[in-house]
Design an enzyme around this catalytic site. Structure first.
Site: not given
Length: 510
Positions: A257, A261, A288, A293, A318, A349
């Site tokens: 990973m 980011g 992310d 969101y 999430k 989350h």
């Protein structure tokens, strides 16, 4: 239901980490092919596992995570033969101990025995079949060709395109030849003395674990191929090693990973698409997002339209607590919205009702190949101590609020000691606090000494603490600035000055 509909190699990676601990000092690898993971030398708590044994650290790794225990309180019994019921039980636990609807259908498998559900499941899944005469062979030792065939079935019976070069391949049963060819091509199965495969000889726990450990270190955990995957290299303090050359970290799931980011909280609609596009154009490969969101579809659009190979981009999303009760549907919803084939990392989350059940659903998504790695967000020491014993696959990452005014100096080392990567959100302090933090006198003095911005110093401080950073921005210049973190290094004194800014001041309620 057949095996390939139940399991995936992602879950097998956890099995590999578990069973690699089993090998015995008196049975060293038949080939010296670099199968061991690089870790510090610390003795496992078993009297029959010497601290300097070549397999000792794999035992320690599994012991610490509760992946496999000893045969007694202080013995691991590495030379003990692997039985059919033991092998079935290990696989069954790692599959999440799914409910079985029937009693064991074998006369030698007692209902209610510790292995009964595992035997039923293994037979139904096609992992370990019965003998066809009403017997499972519960206490029978497993031989070498049975072992490689079990692993081969677990891997969805892949074609190897190679022929094993053992001197006694003619002794293999017809049903085991494809499996042996595959195990040989993958460098999983080493020959015994004289390059013999010895298919009918009983296999010990140690030999089984050596095979599995080689698979972990020499194959890609996402697919049964011979492409080597990087070793997980842990620093002496037991933390997680960042590779500042490749700008990546290897998760405990075996996947790499990026360590910096783009966070997409508050980015919506075309602004989100434009921001993710700008980040990808500037070399950012970690994005992310989250259900809450409301921008998973926009993130997916930017990824698809980027022209960058999918495997080069790492996407995190999430599940929110209001999705936990229907987590399987929520996972499918995220996959549909993102529309990028698979999810690299899915997190819960924050803690909530049904969180263990939701995590179990994510484990099943790993088994189904929908999600590659799983983890948690907004879990701290107390929450982790309660949660971790209830799950099968260790979290690959925990994402928490971390910035110079809220440093989590007790939480970060604890998480890293579990071989779990830490990721920080709100690196600049978050809503209503960014200007104050970026204007901090100490941080700006350090920034001036390096000809860098305050934001870059904060992000570099995080990286040097072993914390992955995901700053959010819709400004292409700021996005670019937030990537330029690898041409300078903070001194120990500068790190200490920033550490001294800690106020324990949390800026969000999570």
């Amino acid at each position: 239901m057949k095996l390939k509909k139940l399991l995936s190699i992602g879950l097998l990676a956890v099995l590999l980490l578990q069973t690699a601990a089993c090998a015995s000092a008196s049975a060293p690898p038949a080939e010296s092919d670099g199968g061991a993971t690089t870790v510090e030398t610390v003795a496992p708590a078993f009297t029959d596992v010497p601290a300097d044994a070549w397999y000792a650290q794999a035992v320690l790794y599994c012991q610490e995570r509760g992946l496999i225990g000893g045969t007694t309180a202080d013995s691991f019994s590495p030379d003990r033969s692997m039985t059919r019921s033991m092998l079935a039980a290990v696989l069954y636990r790692l599959a999440g101990s799914p409910a079985v609807s029937t009693a064991p259908g074998f006369s030698d498998t007692q209902a209610g025995a510790w292995y009964a559900d595992a035997v039923t499941w293994a037979a139904e899944a096609g992992v370990v079949s019965g003998y066809g005469n009403g017997l499972f062979g519960t206490n029978d030792a497993v031989n070498r060709e049975q072992t490689v065939t079990t692993l081969w079935r677990y891997a969805n019976s892949p074609e190897s395109g190679a022929t094993a070069a053992f001197t006694d391949t003619g002794d293999l049963s017809v049903w085991a030849r494809s499996a042996a060819n595959w195990a040989w091509a993958q460098r999983i199965a080493a020959g015994r003395e004289g390059n013999r495969f010895a298919p009918k000889e009983t296999i010990t726990r140690a030999e089984v674990c050596v095979m599995l450990h080689r698979w972990l270190n020499l194959s890609n955990s996402g697919a049964p191929t011979a492409t080597p995957s990087p070793e997980i290299t842990l620093p002496p303090d037991g933390g997680i090693a960042f590779d500042f050359d490749s700008k990546t970290v290897t998760l405990n799931s075996g996947y790499e990973m990026p360590i910096n980011g783009l966070g997409t909280y508050s980015l919506t609609g075309e602004t989100c698409v434009a921001s993710v596009t700008a980040a990808l154009e500037r070399g950012v490969r970690l994005i992310d997002t989250a259900h809450i969101y409301g921008n998973e579809a926009e993130v997916g659009q930017a990824v698809r339209d980027s022209g960058i190979p999918r495997e080069e981009i790492f996407v995190i999303t999430k599940l929110y607590p209001n999705q936990f009760a229907g987590a399987e549907d929520a996972i499918d919803e995220a996959l549909q919205k993102l529309d990028i084939g698979y999810i690299d990392l899915m997190l819960l989350h924050h803690p909530g009702a049904n969180d263990v059940e939701a995590y179990s659903a994510m484990e099943r998504a790993v088994a189904a190949g929908k999600v590659r790695s799983i983890g948690l967000s907004n879990w701290y020491v107390e929450e982790l101590e309660e949660f971790l014993p209830q799950v099968t696959i260790p979290p690959a990452l925990v994402q928490n609020e971390i910035h110079p005014y809220y440093q989590e100096n007790d939480v970060i080392p604890y998480i890293q000691s579990l071989r779990i990567v830490v990721q920080g959100w709100y690196p600049f302090g978050g809503r209503g606090h960014t200007a104050e933090l970026l204007g901090n006198e100490v941080i700006n003095e350090i920034a001036a000494d390096h000809n860098k911005s305050a934001a870059q110093v904060i992000l570099r401080w995080n990286l040097q603490k072993g914390v992955v950073v995901i700053p959010g921005s819709s400004n292409p210049d700021h996005i670019q600035e937030n990537t330029e973190l690898y041409d300078f290094e903070l001194t120990d004194g500068e790190m200490a000055r920033i550490n001294a800014l800690n106020r324990g001041e949390k800026h969000d309620w999570y």
